[in-house]
Write a protein that holds these residues in place. Structure first.
Motif: not given
Length: 255
Positions: A50-56
């Motif tokens: 839940n602390l992540v919105s986007i992955i690079v």
């Protein structure tokens, strides 16, 4: 989180709701099966974070983005079970990218071959440099880009997929890949690429996370059959890599 040994490394850093996932292998960032398994696990974990919105998604260094399957492991395969399991590793990564609840931005800084092209295609949005040429060389070693075909065709279409798959000895330029839809944009330098990655990822991370999740679902509509399709394709590659043609071709590549 970081993990490293002779099978390469995987590093995840999270900042401002952006998870940067970096893989590395000394052989041109190629993938042995263990590194594929690690990448699958990490993508599934980030999907539920839940602390992540986007992955690079990126690879290390300044050379190749990804050379695809590990040739050393391909040469060591001796049974159909081993072969199918190996190619299923790519199927698992592509399905993890497809099923991930987070949008994945690909940083394609250099050349991509085989499975590396598939990973670039499975990114929701890929940015690259002018050095990021691509090649599907599988036919030259007696197999074909069966597992990654659905992901690549989804981005560039069947016609372009046919062109690149059959011209297995030819590199296609980053400009070609951009025109066909694999890359959203291309930049002249790594510095320009990295700056745009930062700007774009931060813009995405500022949007409503629920809206991003729903957009991801829309982008991948109609791909539910990949759960079985990609593993069926892995079996095809598995059978072919055990052929006399493939064994001879792999031995010649070693020389």
């Amino acid at each position: 989180m970081t993990s490293k040994d002779l099978n390469g490394s995987l590093l995840t850093t999270i900042e401002n709701k952006i998870a940067t996932l970096e893989f590395e292998h000394p052989a041109s960032n190629s993938f042995p099966s263990e590194l594929l398994d690690r990448l699958t696990v990490e993508l599934n974990s980030l999907s539920n974070n839940n602390l992540v919105s986007i992955i690079v998604l990126k690879s290390s260094g300044f050379g190749a983005f990804c050379a695809g399957a590990s040739f050393e492991e391909l040469k060591a395969i001796s049974t159909l079970e081993q072969a199918t399991k190996f190619f299923s590793g790519f199927a698992n990564v592509l399905n993890a990218m497809r099923n991930c609840s987070k949008l994945i931005v690909g940083r394609i800084h250099g050349k991509a071959v085989g499975g590396g092209v598939g990973i670039a295609a499975a990114c929701d949005y890929a940015l690259a440099t002018s050095e990021s040429a691509i090649k599907l060389s599988e036919l030259t070693i007696g197999i074909g880009p069966f597992v990654i075909e659905p992901a690549v065709s989804r981005k560039i279409g069947k016609s372009a997929m046919t062109e690149i798959a059959l011209a297995a000895h030819e590199w296609k330029t980053a400009t070609w890949a951009n025109q066909k839809g694999l890359y959203a944009k291309i930049y002249e330098t790594h510095e320009e690429l990295d700056q745009e990655i930062i700007v774009f990822a931060n813009k995405l991370a500022s949007y409503n996370p629920e809206a991003l999740v729903e957009m991801k679902k829309v982008f991948w509509e109609g791909t539910q059959n990949w759960d079985t399709l990609l593993h069926e394709r892995a079996e095809i590659s598995g059978k072919l890599i055990l052929s006399d043609f493939s064994k001879t071709a792999l031995a010649q590549f070693k020389k």
